[in-house]
Design an enzyme around this catalytic site. Structure first.
Site, short mmCIF file in Angstrom:
data_model
loop_
_atom_site.label_atom_id
_atom_site.label_comp_id
_atom_site.label_asym_id
_atom_site.label_seq_id
_atom_site.Cartn_x
_atom_site.Cartn_y
_atom_site.Cartn_z
N LYS A 112 -51.91 44.98 -39.43
CA LYS A 112 -50.95 44.43 -38.78
C LYS A 112 -51.37 44.18 -37.46
CE LYS A 112 -46.17 45.68 -37.78
NZ LYS A 112 -45.03 46.85 -37.83
N HIS A 114 -49.05 42.82 -34.94
CA HIS A 114 -48.10 43.10 -34.03
C HIS A 114 -47.41 44.45 -34.05
CE1 HIS A 114 -46.15 42.15 -37.72
NE2 HIS A 114 -45.09 42.76 -37.35
#
Length: 229
Positions: A112, A114
């Site tokens: 991921k 973010h």
């Protein structure tokens, strides 16, 4: 000696109750199934079919009880993606219900970029980590989890699984004289706790309770004699 005998009886009872629960839930099925190793197995265990709240709650009770009886010490639990994620979460809830509140974490397979980022979710990995999974076929998931845990500076300490198939692992398409569980114990140095084993399944299939399960005993026994360790 009496205490040890009592513990063995209790472990055997827990294993038999678990096998019965898995069969009645449709998670442990009989027929002809192709394994990852290309073998035709007369039985198949699919933990993904523990698919409602009641089944998951009961499953977590079995995991927690097996862990308590094993005496394995740990500081937190870790669930490898994907099946290990709900297992780690529900086992942590059940342990807390029994007065043993420990942190839990899991990984995602996609990085991921973010939010908090990375592949790890939940509590920081630290101390002695218990890996929670369903079955162990080749030890691949265990090795991946070990690498993640070590990279985070924690100690991969033990693995708990629902069923130990007690069969030869394969390496480069060839059978080897150890199971995945034996490999994790002997080569990777982790303790392994299994709620039930293939031997427990065979014991269950020997009974004639009117359900028809005993009809599968001969084929499962033949499979163990061919591929068992």
């Amino acid at each position: 000696m009496v205490v040890g005998g009592a513990q063995a009886i209790e472990k055997d009872r827990l294993a038999q109750d678990f096998v019965r629960f898995a069969v009645e839930s449709g998670v442990l099925r009989f027929g002809e199934f192709k394994t990852k190793a290309g073998r035709l197995s007369p039985y198949f265990f699919n933990a993904g079919l523990f698919d409602d709240g009641a089944k998951m709650g009961r499953l977590a009770e079995f995991y927690a009880q097996a862990l308590m009886e094993s005496g394995i010490e740990f500081d937190m639990v870790f669930g490898p993606a994907y099946k290990g994620i709900p297992l780690a979460a529900t086992v942590a809830v059940e342990l807390a219900r029994r007065g043993r509140n420990v942190p839990f974490a899991y990984n995602r397979k996609e990085v991921k970029d973010h939010g908090e980022g990375g592949t790890l979710v939940g509590a920081p990995l630290q101390g002695r980590v218990l890996i929670v999974d369903d079955v162990m076929s080749a030890g691949t998931a265990a090795r991946e989890s070990i690498a993640l845990i070590q990279a985070a500076g924690a100690t991969p300490h033990a693995v708990v699984i629902a069923l130990d198939r007690q069969e030869k692992a394969t390496e480069n398409g060839q059978d080897v004289n150890h199971s995945a569980v034996q490999y994790v114990r002997q080569q990777l140095g982790l303790q392994v706790c299994a709620i039930a084993t293939l031997a427990d399944l065979l014991q269950y299939l020997q009974q004639d309770d009117g359900s028809g399960v005993s009809a599968h005993h001969e084929r499962v026994l033949a499979y163990r004699q061919r591929y068992g360790v």
